[in-house]
Design a protein around this motif. Structure first.
Motif, short mmCIF file in Angstrom:
data_model
loop_
_atom_site.label_atom_id
_atom_site.label_comp_id
_atom_site.label_asym_id
_atom_site.label_seq_id
_atom_site.Cartn_x
_atom_site.Cartn_y
_atom_site.Cartn_z
N PRO A 216 0.90 -1.13 -0.59
CA PRO A 216 -0.13 -0.42 0.20
C PRO A 216 1.04 1.60 -0.18
CG PRO A 216 -1.08 -1.60 1.91
CD PRO A 216 0.42 -2.33 0.61
N ALA A 217 2.07 0.97 0.58
CA ALA A 217 3.08 2.12 0.80
C ALA A 217 3.11 2.59 -0.83
CB ALA A 217 4.26 2.10 1.26
N ILE A 218 3.83 1.28 -1.02
CA ILE A 218 4.50 1.71 -2.93
C ILE A 218 3.06 2.17 -3.33
CG2 ILE A 218 5.61 0.87 -4.61
CD1 ILE A 218 6.03 -1.66 -2.58
N SER A 219 1.92 2.38 -3.69
CA SER A 219 0.68 2.48 -4.71
C SER A 219 0.31 4.13 -4.02
CB SER A 219 -0.77 1.68 -3.98
OG SER A 219 -0.96 1.80 -4.88
N THR A 220 0.49 3.96 -2.51
CA THR A 220 0.71 5.36 -2.11
C THR A 220 1.86 6.41 -2.86
OG1 THR A 220 -0.26 5.06 0.26
CG2 THR A 220 0.49 7.40 -0.71
N ALA A 221 2.97 6.09 -3.22
CA ALA A 221 4.01 6.64 -3.73
C ALA A 221 3.85 6.83 -5.45
CB ALA A 221 5.30 6.00 -3.49
N LEU A 222 3.47 6.10 -5.71
CA LEU A 222 3.44 5.81 -7.43
C LEU A 222 1.88 7.02 -7.40
CD1 LEU A 222 3.73 4.61 -10.45
CD2 LEU A 222 1.76 2.99 -9.51
N GLU A 223 1.17 7.21 -6.25
CA GLU A 223 -0.20 8.49 -6.84
C GLU A 223 0.27 9.43 -6.42
OE1 GLU A 223 -3.51 6.69 -7.22
OE2 GLU A 223 -3.62 8.66 -8.24
N SER A 224 0.94 9.87 -5.29
CA SER A 224 1.91 11.22 -5.38
C SER A 224 2.61 11.40 -6.02
CB SER A 224 2.39 11.50 -4.06
OG SER A 224 3.28 10.93 -3.75
N GLY A 225 3.82 10.76 -7.25
CA GLY A 225 4.52 10.90 -7.75
C GLY A 225 6.26 10.51 -7.71
N GLU A 226 6.05 10.49 -6.21
CA GLU A 226 7.25 9.99 -5.04
C GLU A 226 8.03 8.91 -6.13
OE1 GLU A 226 6.90 10.24 -0.65
OE2 GLU A 226 7.85 7.60 -1.17
N VAL A 227 7.46 7.58 -6.26
CA VAL A 227 7.74 6.82 -7.10
C VAL A 227 7.32 7.24 -8.75
CG1 VAL A 227 8.70 5.45 -5.50
CG2 VAL A 227 6.57 4.50 -6.55
N ASP A 228 8.14 6.94 -9.60
CA ASP A 228 7.43 6.64 -11.14
C ASP A 228 6.93 5.21 -11.91
OD1 ASP A 228 8.72 9.58 -12.11
OD2 ASP A 228 10.77 8.18 -11.18
N ALA A 229 7.28 4.20 -10.85
CA ALA A 229 6.94 2.54 -10.94
C ALA A 229 6.58 2.08 -9.61
CB ALA A 229 7.39 2.67 -12.01
N PHE A 230 5.89 0.90 -10.00
CA PHE A 230 5.67 0.16 -8.58
C PHE A 230 6.12 -1.45 -9.62
CE2 PHE A 230 1.77 -1.32 -5.37
CZ PHE A 230 2.84 -1.79 -4.73
N CYS A 231 6.91 -1.97 -9.34
CA CYS A 231 7.74 -2.98 -9.99
C CYS A 231 6.88 -4.92 -8.24
CB CYS A 231 9.28 -2.87 -9.87
SG CYS A 231 9.90 -4.76 -10.80
N VAL A 232 6.44 -5.12 -9.06
CA VAL A 232 6.07 -6.75 -8.53
C VAL A 232 5.60 -7.76 -9.05
CG1 VAL A 232 4.17 -6.05 -7.07
CG2 VAL A 232 6.36 -7.58 -6.14
N ASP A 233 5.76 -8.80 -8.46
CA ASP A 233 4.91 -10.18 -8.61
C ASP A 233 3.71 -9.58 -9.54
OD1 ASP A 233 6.90 -10.87 -7.67
OD2 ASP A 233 5.55 -12.96 -6.85
N LYS A 234 2.68 -9.67 -11.16
CA LYS A 234 1.42 -9.47 -11.05
C LYS A 234 0.56 -9.98 -10.48
CE LYS A 234 -0.08 -8.63 -16.14
NZ LYS A 234 -0.07 -9.21 -17.42
N SER A 235 0.45 -11.09 -10.33
CA SER A 235 -0.23 -11.68 -9.02
C SER A 235 -0.67 -10.27 -7.99
CB SER A 235 -0.44 -12.62 -8.16
OG SER A 235 1.13 -12.42 -7.77
N ILE A 236 0.71 -9.24 -7.09
CA ILE A 236 0.41 -9.06 -6.08
C ILE A 236 0.13 -7.35 -6.59
CG2 ILE A 236 2.00 -7.39 -4.62
CD1 ILE A 236 3.86 -10.24 -4.40
N LEU A 237 0.10 -6.75 -8.01
CA LEU A 237 -0.47 -5.83 -8.32
C LEU A 237 -1.41 -5.52 -8.78
CD1 LEU A 237 3.19 -5.11 -11.09
CD2 LEU A 237 2.55 -4.12 -8.67
#
Ligand code: GLU
Length: 294
Positions: A216-237
């Motif tokens: 959830p923290a990575i998802s929030t960071a993606l929303e806010s632009g803190e990161v440009d992308a979110f990488c992990v297994d497709k099942s998790i994404l």
């Protein structure tokens, strides 16, 4: 002289006899080996397995936000998914209750090492490095890694990720998988890549990483632009792929999921026997179908 000859003959006879003996023994051993292999499909109740039976509860580390694998309903608290079903079946086989503990990629091994849980069934990828510390069952599922982005970023390929910051979970295979995929694709030279020493926190060659404790923290960071992308297994994404977000055009690094147990424990063999049985009799395929994971 005669005596010496007799002694020599005696020695030769003893050697021949002992050779015959050891051949016969070797044959017995082979038979015993075959029997052991046949028996290995039987469940063996070792001391550590008996401890779980005596306790009356199998404690399993699972995910709580991976739909189809380990998912917890926030209202009812109920867990569901194929990893939950596998855990439940193992407990049934032992004749005990099952207790779930939510784990993350960052916490699952600590909880196993401390003895708080008996096994991890939590999208845990089998790797040679991890095998040095824990036992893994035969894989029950294979996923792939991919990358989720905001559509507004216009990132659609591995090439578009050059010089970008990618959010990954600590304790995961994701950063390594992405760097290796970018090297394979010729997007990065890989000159400075060493699989032995690779550290996501230090890697800055053409792509960099920020590590988070949970998804959830990575998802929030993606929303806010803190990161440009979110990488992990497709099942998790899957659960984070909301409107306005897409996967890039690349899937890589097959991730074989196995049940992790304490290294060299009797429970490892017990679990592996069951997973193999359920791979053979269609139980695992049934879960894959039931949860539409195919
Ligand atoms: N399956 C990958 C791993 O074991 C991704 C992390 C995760 O399972 O949360 O590293």
């Amino acid at each position: 002289m005669k005596k010496r000859k007799l002694v020599a003959m005696g020695l030769a006879l003893t050697m021949a006899l002992s050779l015959c003996g050891s051949m016969a023994f070797a044959e017995e051993e082979t038979e015993a080996g075959t029997e052991a292999a046949e028996e290995s499909e039987e469940l063996v109740i070792t001391e550590d397995v008996q401890e779980i039976i005596d306790r009356g509860v199998l404690r399993v580390g699972v995910k709580n936000a991976v739909e189809g694998f380990g998912y917890q309903d926030t209202l009812t608290g109920e867990y569901s998914g194929m990893e939950i079903d596998i855990a439940t079946l193992i407990a049934e086989e032992l004749g005990v209750d099952v207790e779930f503990t939510t784990v993350t990629a960052a916490t699952r091994t600590e909880l196993l090492d401390s003895g708080d849980i008996d096994c991890v069934i939590a999208t845990f990828t089998i790797t040679d490095e991890r095998r040095e510390s824990w036992d893994f069952s035969t894989p029950y599922y294979t996923d792939h890694v991919t990358v989720l982005v905001q559509d507004s970023s216009e990132i659609t390929t591995l090439e578009d990720l050059v010089d970008k910051t990618v959010g990954v979970s600590s304790g995961s295979t994701s950063a390594r998988s992405l760097v290796e995929a970018m090297i394979d694709e010729g997007v990065l030279t890989g000159d400075d890549y060493d699989s032995e020493t690779f550290d996501p926190a230090l890697w800055e060659e053409g792509v960099s990483f920020r590590q988070y404790d949970d998804y959830p923290a990575i998802s929030t960071a993606l929303e806010s632009g803190e990161v440009d992308a979110f990488c992990v297994d497709k099942s998790i994404l899957a659960i984070y792929k909301t409107d306005g977000r897409s996967y890039i055009d690349a899937e890589f690094a097959p991730q074989e999921y196995g049940v992790a147990t304490t290294k060299d424990s009797g429970f490892s063999a017990y679990v592996d026997t069951l997973i193999n049985r359920w791979l053979e009799d269609g139980t695992i395929d049934g879960f894959i179908e039931e949860y539409a994971l195919g």
